[in-house]
Design a protein around this motif. Structure first.
Motif, mmCIF file in Angstrom:
data_model
loop_
_atom_site.group_PDB
_atom_site.id
_atom_site.type_symbol
_atom_site.label_atom_id
_atom_site.label_comp_id
_atom_site.label_asym_id
_atom_site.label_seq_id
_atom_site.Cartn_x
_atom_site.Cartn_y
_atom_site.Cartn_z
ATOM 1 N N TYR A 149 9.871 -0.269 8.106
ATOM 2 C CA TYR A 149 8.455 0.074 8.232
ATOM 3 C C TYR A 149 7.534 -0.994 7.648
ATOM 4 O O TYR A 149 6.326 -0.764 7.526
ATOM 5 N N LEU A 150 8.055 -2.170 7.298
ATOM 6 C CA LEU A 150 7.217 -3.208 6.705
ATOM 7 C C LEU A 150 6.137 -3.714 7.666
ATOM 8 O O LEU A 150 5.177 -4.357 7.244
ATOM 9 N N GLY A 151 6.287 -3.409 8.945
ATOM 10 C CA GLY A 151 5.255 -3.754 9.916
ATOM 11 C C GLY A 151 3.954 -3.019 9.672
ATOM 12 O O GLY A 151 2.912 -3.361 10.248
ATOM 13 N N ALA A 152 3.984 -2.004 8.801
ATOM 14 C CA ALA A 152 2.774 -1.223 8.494
ATOM 15 C C ALA A 152 1.984 -1.827 7.342
ATOM 16 O O ALA A 152 0.934 -1.288 6.967
ATOM 17 N N THR A 153 2.442 -2.940 6.763
ATOM 18 C CA THR A 153 1.790 -3.525 5.587
ATOM 19 C C THR A 153 0.329 -3.880 5.850
ATOM 20 O O THR A 153 -0.553 -3.556 5.053
ATOM 21 N N GLY A 154 0.060 -4.563 6.954
ATOM 22 C CA GLY A 154 -1.311 -4.971 7.263
ATOM 23 C C GLY A 154 -2.258 -3.797 7.404
ATOM 24 O O GLY A 154 -3.398 -3.817 6.899
ATOM 25 N N SER A 155 -1.808 -2.748 8.073
ATOM 26 C CA SER A 155 -2.675 -1.574 8.264
ATOM 27 C C SER A 155 -2.951 -0.871 6.942
ATOM 28 O O SER A 155 -4.043 -0.326 6.739
ATOM 29 N N LEU A 156 -1.984 -0.899 6.004
ATOM 30 C CA LEU A 156 -2.209 -0.253 4.705
ATOM 31 C C LEU A 156 -3.232 -1.026 3.880
ATOM 32 O O LEU A 156 -4.047 -0.417 3.177
ATOM 33 N N HIS A 157 -3.201 -2.346 3.953
ATOM 34 C CA HIS A 157 -4.225 -3.147 3.276
ATOM 35 C C HIS A 157 -5.621 -2.740 3.755
ATOM 36 O O HIS A 157 -6.541 -2.553 2.947
ATOM 37 N N ILE A 158 -5.770 -2.612 5.051
ATOM 38 C CA ILE A 158 -7.075 -2.246 5.611
ATOM 39 C C ILE A 158 -7.452 -0.816 5.231
ATOM 40 O O ILE A 158 -8.605 -0.528 4.881
ATOM 41 N N LEU A 159 -6.482 0.087 5.262
ATOM 42 C CA LEU A 159 -6.759 1.481 4.914
ATOM 43 C C LEU A 159 -7.130 1.653 3.444
ATOM 44 O O LEU A 159 -7.808 2.616 3.086
ATOM 45 N N SER A 160 -6.712 0.723 2.585
ATOM 46 C CA SER A 160 -7.121 0.809 1.180
ATOM 47 C C SER A 160 -8.628 0.606 1.046
ATOM 48 O O SER A 160 -9.266 1.188 0.161
#
Length: 482
Positions: A320-331
């Motif tokens: 699931y590391l492909g979700a890293t970028g979206s989590l940065h934005i969601l923060s």
């Protein structure tokens, strides 16, 4: 402001924290056992049920807390109001189930999800029957916390016993129902200590329906921009990207709901004070809630950005590391959402300003849908996260513009020094630990522990009033027990 609010905020935080720990324990296991494809199926089913739940609840929960808080000291009036609201909710729930049945029969894309959606839909009925909002009205957060914790323990045990291979995703759906709704069944008995709750046909539709429908449209708009990204991802990109993005959303939602829980703690007293025009107490309560959100929220936002890949790998796995970028934005969306939610739920709704909240939600939801449709086909989960941040910003700007001038928002800025300095220290700690070690668990645990210690020391040194008051309550309890 009395200690009851402070104590209830601790109970509410513990409850919300347990709701964070529960997924942190179960989601890594579920992610590895079910894999992204099946996790995506369950999350897609939940996104459909969220609309059914919305139709069933309308805006009844918020309306019930606000209106019952005004009359909770008069048992006869409270019993009459509670009976009418629960009866109204049963009618809307029945209508919602009819709509769901028609959708399952008519919509071909839902055929493969039919059985799972039916299972997940039982949460809607249990929520209506439980009427958990009555406990909030009576500020009985201790019971809510203990009850929630016990059902989560049962659910963890069931998950480990019955979900052991990818084909068990249907069992996982059943267990999520138990975790989220089982406590509502016990509430049907427990709430009798406050008042009798009898169903009635004598519902004052003219009084209840207009504000409930207004709040419904508001919650509908909120639900749309919370779920449209997952729904559109599912339709355009498929279950795999939904599985990735839902990992980021889960982390974002867990932190958001934990910290935003303060709104339900102060709403009953805020409603009463707005009804009486007591602005001195309103300003005290808002400053307390603001401190609660900032002191807990800021380090979470910073921490997510520092440990983003590590958090995802620990919770869901390398897949699931492909979700890293979206989590940065969601923060970023998280920081905006916490302040926007605080202003809307603590200042506007108790002051009967639901029309302002409605306007903010509708405009931000429209922007969210349009942006999702435009950018998700090309940018996928990155676009889904970015549109959430933009929608939250739009909503915040509209809400701030309509806050009562008697409420001293600027006074709260004095309390930002400690959290801001603490956040800088957390960044420095994260950088230093990253230089010392690259091991996943060592880096994560060391960063978190040192950050908590350093942040708390900074708050004490800057004489943060909120941290001082909460420390007195917590350590005072410990001394009392001794």
């Amino acid at each position: 402001m009395d200690n009851k609010v402070r104590k209830n905020s601790i109970y509410s935080l513990l409850k919300a924290f347990s709701q964070v720990v529960f997924p942190l324990i179960t989601f890594p296991y579920i992610s590895r056992v079910l894999h992204a494809e099946n996790v995506g199926k369950v999350n897609f089913g939940n996104s459909i049920i969220s609309y059914v739940s919305l139709a069933a609840s309308l805006g009844i929960t918020t309306y019930a807390v606000r209106e019952c808080s005004k009359i909770k000291d008069d048992k006869n009036k409270l019993e009459n109001m509670v009976g009418q609201i629960i009866s109204l909710n049963m009618v809307t729930t029945f209508i919602a189930y009819i709509g769901l049945a028609l959708a399952l029969l008519a919509a071909k894309p839902l055929e493969n999800y039919r059985e799972m959606i039916i299972i997940l839909s039982t949460t809607v009925l249990f929520t209506t029957l439980g009427a958990d909002w009555l406990n909030t009205v009576m500020e009985d957060f201790k019971y809510i916390t203990v009850r929630t914790f016990l059902f989560q323990l049962v659910s963890i045990a069931a998950m480990l016993l019955f979900v052991q291979k990818p084909e068990d995703y249907m069992r996982y759906a059943v267990i999520t129902v138990i975790a989220s709704s089982g406590a509502n069944i016990t509430n049907m008995v427990y709430r009798r200590k406050f008042c009798k709750t009898k169903l009635t046909l004598n519902i004052d539709w003219k009084r209840h329906l207009p504000p409930v429908l207004l709040l419904f449209v508001m919650v509908l708009a909120q639900t749309i921009y919370c779920n449209s990204d997952i729904t559109i991802l599912g339709i355009i990109k498929g279950n795999y990207e939904v599985g990735l993005y839902s990992t980021s959303v889960k982390i974002y939602s867990l932190v958001n709901s934990t910290i935003a829980s303060i709104a339900w703690v102060v709403m009953p007293q805020m409603t009463k004070n707005f009804n009486e025009g007591n602005y001195d107490e309103i300003n005290k309560l808002f400053r307390y809630a603001f401190n609660f959100v900032v002191i807990l929220g800021l380090p979470c936002v910073v921490g997510i950005n520092i440990l983003c890949p590590e958090i995802i790998e620990i919770i869901a796995g390398k897949e699931y590391l492909g979700a890293t970028g979206s989590l940065h934005i969601l923060s970023i969306a998280l920081a905006i959402s916490l302040i926007g939610g605080l202003i809307g739920n603590v200042l506007l709704l108790p002051a009967m300003e639901e029309k302002t909240c409605l306007i903010a939600c509708v405009i931000s939801a429209m922007a969210n849908i349009i942006l999702n449709i435009l950018f998700i086909p090309k940018y996928g989960i990155t676009a889904a996260a970015a549109t959430t941040a933009v929608s939250e910003l739009i909503s915040l700007c509209i809400a701030i513009s309509r806050v009562d001038k008697k409420i001293k928002l600027i006074a709260c800025s004095k309390d930002l020094i400690g959290p801001a300095l603490g956040a800088v220290l957390i960044i420095l700690i994260g950088k230093c630990v990253a230089i010392v070690t690259e091991y996943l668990w060592t880096k994560t645990v060391l960063t978190i522990l040192l950050s908590i210690l350093g942040y708390f020391i900074v708050l004490i040194l800057t004489r943060n009033e909120f941290a001082k008051n909460m420390s007195e309550i917590l350590f005072g309890k410990c001394r009392h027990k001794k």
